[in-house]
Design an enzyme around this catalytic site. Sequence first.
Site, PDB file in Angstrom:
ATOM      1  N   GLU A 246       0.680  12.835  -1.041  1.00 40.60           N
ATOM      2  CA  GLU A 246       0.998  12.030   0.156  1.00 40.60           C
ATOM      3  C   GLU A 246       2.128  12.643   0.978  1.00 40.60           C
ATOM      4  OE1 GLU A 246       1.703   7.978  -0.908  1.00 40.60           O
ATOM      5  OE2 GLU A 246      -0.433   7.595  -1.124  1.00 40.60           O
ATOM      6  N   GLU A 315      -6.835   7.292  -4.354  1.00 36.70           N
ATOM      7  CA  GLU A 315      -6.106   6.136  -4.898  1.00 36.70           C
ATOM      8  C   GLU A 315      -6.609   4.858  -4.263  1.00 36.70           C
ATOM      9  OE1 GLU A 315      -1.808   6.351  -4.781  1.00 36.70           O
ATOM     10  OE2 GLU A 315      -1.830   8.451  -5.391  1.00 36.70           O
TER      11      GLU A 315
HETATM   12  C1  GAL Z   1       1.022   5.927  -3.553  1.00 38.25           C
HETATM   13  C2  GAL Z   1       1.464   7.079  -4.440  1.00 38.25           C
HETATM   14  C3  GAL Z   1       1.285   6.720  -5.896  1.00 38.25           C
HETATM   15  C4  GAL Z   1       1.893   5.368  -6.180  1.00 38.25           C
HETATM   16  C5  GAL Z   1       1.271   4.338  -5.256  1.00 38.25           C
HETATM   17  C6  GAL Z   1       1.813   2.946  -5.417  1.00 38.25           C
HETATM   18  O1  GAL Z   1       1.510   6.036  -2.285  1.00 38.25           O
HETATM   19  O2  GAL Z   1       0.726   8.227  -4.167  1.00 38.25           O
HETATM   20  O3  GAL Z   1       1.883   7.697  -6.685  1.00 38.25           O
HETATM   21  O4  GAL Z   1       3.249   5.437  -5.987  1.00 38.25           O
HETATM   22  O5  GAL Z   1       1.538   4.693  -3.938  1.00 38.25           O
HETATM   23  O6  GAL Z   1       1.566   2.488  -6.669  1.00 38.25           O
END
Ligand code: GAL
Length: 945
Positions: A246, A315
């Site tokens: 990110e 994600e």
């Molecule tokens: C995303 C990040 C993850 C985790 C998630 C929130 O932005 O890539 O590593 O932090 O947010 O749980």
Amino acid sequence: MLGFATIHGVIVALAVAVLWAGASAAFFEPFNVSYDHRAIIIGGKRRMLISAGIHYPRATPDMWPGLIAKSKEGGADVIQTYVFWNGHEPIRGQYNFEGRYDIVKFAKLIGSQGLYLHLRIGPYVCAEWNFGGFPVWLRDIPGIVFRTKNKPFEPIGILDYLMVLYFSITGLTLHSSGAFGDPHDLFGSNVLRFVDFLMYTLDFFNITFVKDEMQKFVKKIVDMMKQENLFSWQGGPIILLQIENEYGNIEGQYGQGGKEYVKWAADMALSLDAGVPWVMCRQSDAPETIIDSCNAFYCDGFRPNSYRKPALWTEDWNGWYASWGGRVPHRPVEDNAFAVARFFQRGGSFHNYYMFFGGTNFGRTAGGPLQTTSYDYDAPVDEYGLLAQPKWGHLKDLHAAIKLCEPALVAVDDAPQYVKLGSMQEAHIYSSGFVDTRKSLPQNVSICSAFLANIDERKTVTVQIFGGSYSLPPWSVSILPDCKHVVFNTAKVATQTSIKTVESASPSFSNTTGTGDIILYDKDTYISKTWMTFHEPIGAWGDNSFTYQGILEHLNVTKDISDYLWYSTRINITDEDITFWEEKGIYPLLTIDKTRDVVRIFVNGHLSASQVGKWVPVKEPIHLVQGSNDLVLLSETVGLQNYGAFLEKDGAGFRGQIKVSGLKNGDIDLSDALWTYQVGLKGELAKLYTPENQESADWIDVQPDSIPSSFTWYKTTFDAPEGDDPIALDLGSMGKGQAWVNGHGIGRYWTLVAPKNGCRDYCDYRGAYHENKCTTNCGLPTQSWYHVPREWLQASNNLLVIFEETGGNPWKISLRVHSTLTICARVWETDYPPLSTWSHPDFVNRKNLIDEIAPEMHLRCDEGHVISAITFASYGTPSGSCRKFSQGKCHAASSLSVVTEACQGRNNCTVTVSNRTFGDPCRRTTKALAVEATCTSITRYQNVS
Ligand code: GAL
């Protein structure tokens, strides 16, 4: 009787053991991985992939095979994990790949179960992990700026070297060195250790020695995976990698350096010749050679930055993390399933659950600000490794439905056929030819799958397509693998709900409650009746303390080897000041411009105030006496910042001025005062938490009536509860601190209470989810139960050590067994037939017609448990919900006996929901079967029956 799941578990374990024996053997025929605009291509075939996020150090190696098996059974093809740099390289150049950090073992276990692996090396990972995965030593490299092209990724320059030389000469004698690590605030304090200086000298003269630490680590991991034959082209499970994480979110803050860094990181990754595609998540300017991917609660509108790349969702936040003193987030599964179905409906091809299993931030691995020890994440597999139902089951059905559409999904090269069905309803059709959607199939198409979406948040809408009508609940997607039959709708949950319980570890004193409820203390369930204690001194305690004029930055001093840094100074107060205060009726004020995460203020040995927050100001009245006063500030970190730009500069402790105001002759500026520094706790240095070091302190017995005291170590021993169920320590009676079992860090604990308001009784899945939408635990501690992995226990005499800061009550600590107690389900006779029917030979060979197959109810207890009683069963028109079911007017008399016969004494059972099973209790009425059952461990069940 051994149920299916238990037998299944044993078979998986045996299979894993057999494969493990030949660990070096390839897991697959070697295959290539590539991609096109539509999908990841595995061994020449486009695939629709479901991935399950599991972070290996958030579980123990013994848990890994079960977690992977539950992901596979839930429909995952891929496991995704980050690689945790600071876990693997805690000290520069010293690596750790043992125990929970045995990433090679984890990868092999994934391969041995026939799953693929998406390895996200980062090495910055965010992840609510301490410092986002960066080793803390990285911030000590002179002039370093993380995640940009200018400094850290190039050898140090002549200016850096001269600066280091200057500081090392001027600052060398400023302090004594101690076993606890040395302070060296390069630019703030001019203190530098001689060894560090030598290292910099070496770095300078041997340019290849310094290299880029990030590259060194990424290369190390890629090389290690190659060496172990873990890449797909070697017959291993790794099909995808990730570099960075990110970075696009913060890139703008780094200007040109940021842009160059993205290119550098991409080139560096590709130069490692890993032979599988690399991903960059949230990186819209990722170069052509790297796939940019989406991270969010919804990604159906996402398109990568080039037509040549497929849409990957790295994600999908299927829950969210909790912070100390915050509410506990939950994401309803109907919404999660909707988001996933929409993604595939609109052209997505790889989807990962972040997290499929969240687990636990053991020890001091939790990130900041203020992230809890539990990282349950409301995931389909809970923190303890048990299925979270109905999440797991409903998503399993969703995955099966998507898999039925896979041939059609991969067959369409360009956009699917699109039909607008209403103002907020639409269909996407994947087929081998044009489909006239007004008519029913078959037409001249050999394959056809369709997704029908209703994105209206309120209304159920009936749409007309394929010559039929389809009723779509609000905010839902129906999946039709054959463009005719709905096999799944995201809003219709037919899978079981499970209510977990935490029971006393001692069966004779069982005391159960529902999920989220707090156990009422029952004196017989406490872990121990004998406790010993050791008092931790306030302020400097050892000859490794040192004195310095001014305020040193917290992390520069502690190097994060402890949460705690003591700052002690003296303030002289005249009798004039005292008279001044008495006359005015005021107290002097201690002010600190900014502090994080926790500061505790002690005046003359007594706790005067505490403050919690991220860079918050402190303004506290303090009580000073005439003469010399001891002022001690305890600065505490509770997980280092894991997100944001310039993490290396964020630091911890104090910022700005510290002063005492309200004195007769003006303020006292303490920023330049002489302070004595002490890193950590005496008990930490003595490793009081390990079984080997028990002699190093004078433990004394605690009297049951003793007043709860702060800054105290407690210890006791306990026997492991019988059986295999996961175990939780209930620390709800304690304040804040850390706990260890047999020397293993269970994590930080903190009984900080969530706000009273902001939780609703009912969670409405409809409409866009955000992390504050369906929260629980209002007015209750964010976390009370702490996972103690079975792997860390022996049968008896387990050592529990606790360090308590604020004065909790150890007598009320209890040990709980975590398991599913109540399972419920409701299935309508009009629900869809089981998804497995579609691949059943009788169906494939057209012996059975799908329309004639009745739906089924599936019930299942945790492994090692059986259904001991059916507490409710009604086929007819039952109303209510789990634990509140009641019979309606229509009820089949056979309900209880049929379900009892099918289920009692078994780990899992299936009941067909139709008149054929129960007889028809009321004609022309749509009937449902509602069941509630109790699960009990096999041993207890056998003892009773
Ligand atoms: C995303 C990040 C993850 C985790 C998630 C929130 O932005 O890539 O590593 O932090 O947010 O749980």
